[in-house]
Scaffold this motif. Structure first.
Motif, PDB file in Angstrom:
ATOM      1  N   THR A 158     -44.274  58.143  21.474  1.00  0.00           N
ATOM      2  CA  THR A 158     -45.691  58.307  21.059  1.00  0.00           C
ATOM      3  C   THR A 158     -46.662  58.346  22.357  1.00  0.00           C
ATOM      4  O   THR A 158     -45.627  57.347  23.864  1.00  0.00           O
ATOM      5  CB  THR A 158     -46.520  56.911  19.817  1.00  0.00           C
ATOM      6  N   GLN A 177     -48.934  55.940  22.495  1.00  0.00           N
ATOM      7  CA  GLN A 177     -49.416  53.947  22.709  1.00  0.00           C
ATOM      8  C   GLN A 177     -47.433  53.505  23.221  1.00  0.00           C
ATOM      9  O   GLN A 177     -48.294  52.758  23.656  1.00  0.00           O
ATOM     10  CB  GLN A 177     -49.483  53.452  20.875  1.00  0.00           C
ATOM     11  N   GLU A 178     -46.546  54.337  22.927  1.00  0.00           N
ATOM     12  CA  GLU A 178     -45.711  53.742  23.817  1.00  0.00           C
ATOM     13  C   GLU A 178     -45.453  53.728  25.166  1.00  0.00           C
ATOM     14  O   GLU A 178     -44.799  53.165  25.784  1.00  0.00           O
ATOM     15  CB  GLU A 178     -43.809  53.988  22.945  1.00  0.00           C
ATOM     16  N   GLY A 213     -48.212  51.394  26.412  1.00  0.00           N
ATOM     17  CA  GLY A 213     -47.555  49.439  25.959  1.00  0.00           C
ATOM     18  C   GLY A 213     -47.422  49.850  27.975  1.00  0.00           C
ATOM     19  O   GLY A 213     -47.098  49.185  27.843  1.00  0.00           O
TER      20      GLY A 213
END
Ligand code: AMP
Ligand code: GLY
Length: 425
Positions: free
Chosen positions: A395, A397-398, A401
């Motif tokens: 994703t 977000q991953e 991060g």
């Protein structure tokens, strides 16, 4: 084969990193390069405005291909220079000839090309000092905000967006009467403001055929939430979720194909990257600008997703056989976060020691404005944009991060980065 890559930014480190993985590569040279590229090949201290010294290096080092990263050498005719020289004309140059590079080198040329070929773009007119009054009249026919563009290359700073008419008239005068962008603002394109979300679409062309590369979104403003002055780019995300199949089919039919057929019809053999700076207005794509190269920092998230052998693709550009290649893309997200110097995009200090790169885990670090302190053997900052941290994830977000975790591991005095890359997706 021996390859010479021209440029010194994060885009060039990403390209050098990718080229260095090819079994077709013998030696890679990067000119002038940065501390990062020096680990993937050999940096050469060449001045990219001095085509004769580039020619000498190509002959002396038995270079078989030249890849041009930034726009300046292309707009200044490096490809044409090679074609005109008996001793180096056999060396393929990846990057268009001057006439084609004018798609980036002159905003007026690009606009006229789009009009001739029915390519959607903002309504516009071009003015010079002799037509200043007409320019002011034209501004009165538009509504706020007003978009003024220096016709020529202005290091990405040539676009001014004015909130009210008074400001726009003053700015137009400043550009034409005071040459506020030097020769670049001898002509000014005034255009209608388009409201929508932007993305960058890239193709690689061989003069006849083209391949679509992964698209990306760039974050140009220095501040969180897209505020403050424009920069070269503070981060990028690829793929761009709103660029779905329906939208990309419109991009192909309304923008890419008419661009390719327009180039062909005008007798322009385009060999290299075309960067379509697009804006999605409602459900439809419009061209904000063409660039004759890859984007930076888009390249730092595009290249890690590309599974192809880049040298093989470039050979196919040279041989005009891109129709025999297909692009293979990692479906994961790539997220790239740019670490910049304190003060950028205004005045900033250089020469800050960069520490902690060895602590980075599960991300790629692409150097931009860095150089090697040859005595001490470590990298120091040497530009506003210092390095990009790119990560992959299932994703967005991953991926983000990981990039943010590793961005925290790298330190140099005055390090700054945007913490909201991808916020609008
Ligand atoms: P350019 O150098 O042409 O990419 O322009 C720089 C930035 O100005 C673009 O990325 C847009 O955000 C903005 N811009 C340029 N032209 C327009 C336009 N016609 N309408 C709205 N924004 C624009
Ligand atoms: N990232 C925008 C550019 O390279 O012009």
């Amino acid at each position: 084969m021996n390859i010479l890559l021209l440029g010194s930014g994060g885009r060039e480190h990403a390209l050098a990193w990718k080229l260095s993985q090819s079994p077709l590569l013998t030696k890679l040279y990067i000119a002038p390069g940065n501390a990062g590229t020096s680990k993937t090949g050999t940096n050469l201290e060449l001045d990219l405005t001095d085509f004769h010294s580039i020619r000498d290096a190509v002959i002396a080092l038995n270079i078989n291909m030249v890849i041009v990263g930034p726009e300046d050498p292309l707009v200044n005719g490096i490809h044409d220079f090679f074609l005109a020289d008996q001793d180096i004309r056999h060396v393929p140059v990846i990057g268009p000839v001057k006439k084609a590079a004018m798609l980036e080198g002159s905003k007026d040329f690009a606009k006229q090309f789009m009009n001739r070929n029915g390519i959607p773009t903002a309504r516009h007119q071009t003015f010079d000092i002799t037509s200043l009054d007409k320019g002011i009249e034209f501004l009165h026919t538009l509504s706020a905000p007003y978009v003024l563009k220096a016709d020529g290359l202005a290091s990405g700073k040539g676009v001014i967006i004015c909130k009210d008419l008074g400001e726009a008239v003053k700015e137009l005068r400043h550009m034409l009467e005071d040459s506020s962008f030097g020769a670049a603002s001898q002509q000014v394109v005034i255009e209608e403001f388009l409201s929508g979300i932007e993305l960058s679409v890239f193709i690689l062309a061989d003069g006849k055929n083209y391949l679509l590369l992964p698209e990306a979104k760039d974050y140009k403003k220095i501040g969180e939430g897209d505020t403050g002055p424009n920069t070269g780019g503070m981060g990028s995300i690829s793929p761009v979720p709103f660029a779905d199949d329906i939208f990309m089919e419109k991009v192909k039919q309304q923008i890419i194909l008419p661009t390719m057929s327009g180039l062909l019809a005008e007798g322009i053999e385009y060999k290299g990257f075309i960067f379509f700076g697009l804006i999605k207005v409602g459900e439809d794509p419009y061209v904000i600008e063409y660039n004759c190269r890859l984007g930076d920092p888009e390249t730092e998230s595009l290249i890690p997703r590309l599974r192809n052998d880049l040298v093989q693709l470039f050979k196919a550009v040279a041989n005009q056989s891109l129709d025999t290649e297909t692009i293979s893309v990692d479906p994961q997200f790539a997220a790239s976060v740019m670490l910049v110097s304190n003060g950028y995009p205004e005045a900033y200090e250089k020469g800050k020691v960069i520490a902690g790169e060895e602590k980075v885990n599960d991300s790629l670090v692409f150097h931009a404005g860095t150089k090697l302190n040859s005595e001490k053997g470590h990298a120091v900052s040497n530009g506003g944009r210092v390095m990009a941290v790119t990560s992959m994830g299932l994703t967005m977000q991953e991926a983000l991060g990981k990039s943010y975790k590793n961005a925290a591991q790298i330190n140099f005095e005055g390090k700054h980065f945007r913490t909201d890359i991808g916020f609008d997706l």
